[in-house]
Design an enzyme around this catalytic site. Structure first.
Site, mmCIF file in Angstrom:
data_model
loop_
_atom_site.group_PDB
_atom_site.id
_atom_site.type_symbol
_atom_site.label_atom_id
_atom_site.label_comp_id
_atom_site.label_asym_id
_atom_site.label_seq_id
_atom_site.Cartn_x
_atom_site.Cartn_y
_atom_site.Cartn_z
ATOM 1 N N LYS A 145 0.872 -1.177 0.000
ATOM 2 C CA LYS A 145 0.000 0.000 0.000
ATOM 3 C C LYS A 145 0.908 1.227 0.000
ATOM 4 O O LYS A 145 1.606 1.495 0.978
ATOM 5 C CB LYS A 145 -0.923 -0.007 1.217
ATOM 6 N N ASP A 182 2.037 5.138 -0.005
ATOM 7 C CA ASP A 182 1.599 6.383 0.617
ATOM 8 C C ASP A 182 1.767 7.514 -0.390
ATOM 9 O O ASP A 182 2.760 8.232 -0.388
ATOM 10 C CB ASP A 182 2.429 6.656 1.878
ATOM 11 N N GLU A 187 3.396 2.016 4.130
ATOM 12 C CA GLU A 187 2.073 2.337 4.669
ATOM 13 C C GLU A 187 1.256 1.110 5.052
ATOM 14 O O GLU A 187 0.476 1.147 5.996
ATOM 15 C CB GLU A 187 1.288 3.168 3.656
#
Length: 318
Positions: free
Chosen positions: A30, A32, A171
């Site tokens: 994931k 950022d 993240e």
């Protein structure tokens, strides 16, 4: 059907408390950054944000992507790296730039990278009804390995990826069902996200009432030591205040005549606020800080009756 980019919105992931397991799932980092749809059409590139805003001018270093294929629509994340780790605060100064000259200067000093994780259209063919496995196979065949764009890896071991992303300061993890089609504009359970949210101890310096109530907490205004014996404002916390937790916190707050923060509180945060003595410490989870120093998506975790405001100079994110 997947038409022009202005008619399409990104597929969204549903929050989860645990990474799904089993062979039906695949997992990605994931990132950022800033979610964008990138459309190459007739030698021109158009970038659209999740909200539908045209942000092409902000990222001129991505323009050459349009020369690779006559017609292509990608889904991805624009990131800025600092010491090898995506930094949202570093990206923030680029996101709203409309001046071509300023954007070019910033691109030279701090270029972005597009992490392309899906392909929605290629050479006029709508791919959104295809399963993720087919779209991913095609995406890898496109060989999008350029100086400012790449196709990030995917992993079978979600739990392992979660541990690694935590260690590396990333993240979190997005998990995707292999057979899922792409559903534009929808938050789907076929995509699930789990972010690492660091915890920060902050002092409460004010509160705002819940809509429709004069006494229930709708948000608290948080601060941290500014290094000079005062408090620096770090944002408004509106999540996690419901029920008994919010009422118990409200009962502990002592009204003050003026703001306890040494730094300015934005007008939109200060509107309707009741200032309080900086006596109560709470823990909040968040997703890092923006360019202004404010916490991103903070939520209340707990009231720290074991900590005094004076203790905060020794504490940081946990």
């Amino acid at each position: 059907m997947c038409g022009r980019i202005g008619q399409v919105r990104p597929m969204l992931a549903s929050p989860t408390d645990s990474v799904p397991t089993g062979p039906a799932w695949v997992h990605e980092v994931k990132w950022d950054g800033m979610r964008v749809l990138a459309e190459a059409k007739g030698g021109q590139l158009r970038l659209t944000s999740r909200s539908g805003r045209d942000v092409t001018a902000a990222f001129p270093e991505l323009a050459p992507l349009a020369t690779l294929y006559d017609d292509m629509l990608l889904d991805g994340e624009v990131i800025t790296l600092e010491d090898g780790v995506p930094s949202f605060s570093a990206l923030a100064e680029r996101m709203h730039v409309a001046s071509a000259r300023k954007a070019a200067t910033l691109a030279g000093a701090r270029p972005v990278t597009l992490m392309a994780f899906d392909v929605l259209r290629l050479l006029g063919q709508d791919l959104t009804e295809q399963p993720w496995t087919a779209r991913r196979a095609l995406l890898e065949q496109l060989e999008l390995d350029g100086p400012r764009w790449q196709v990030p890896a995917v992993y079978d071991d979600g739990a392992g990826l979660l541990a690694v992303t935590a260690e590396q300061g990333l993240e979190g993890v997005v998990s995707k069902r292999r057979e899922a089609r792409y559903t534009p504009g929808r938050r789907s359970p076929d995509w699930r996200k789990l972010a690492h949210r660091p915890t920060l101890s902050v002092v409460v310096g004010g509160w705002r009432p819940e809509t429709g109530s004069a006494t229930r907490l709708g948000a608290i205004l948080a601060g941290v030591p500014d290094g000079d014996g005062g408090w620096a404002y770090v944002g408004r916390v509106g999540s996690g205040l419901g029920g008994r937790t919010g009422q118990a916190l409200r009962d502990r707050l002592t009204e003050a005549a003026e703001s306890p923060f040494a730094t300015d509180v934005p007008v939109e945060d200060a509107r309707g606020a009741t200032w309080t003595e900086p006596e109560v410490v709470v823990d909040v989870r968040h997703l890092g800080r923006g360019s202004s120093g404010k916490l991103r998506q903070p939520s209340l975790v707990a009231v720290r009756t074991d900590l005094r405001p004076a203790d905060l100079s020794e504490l940081g994110d946990a």
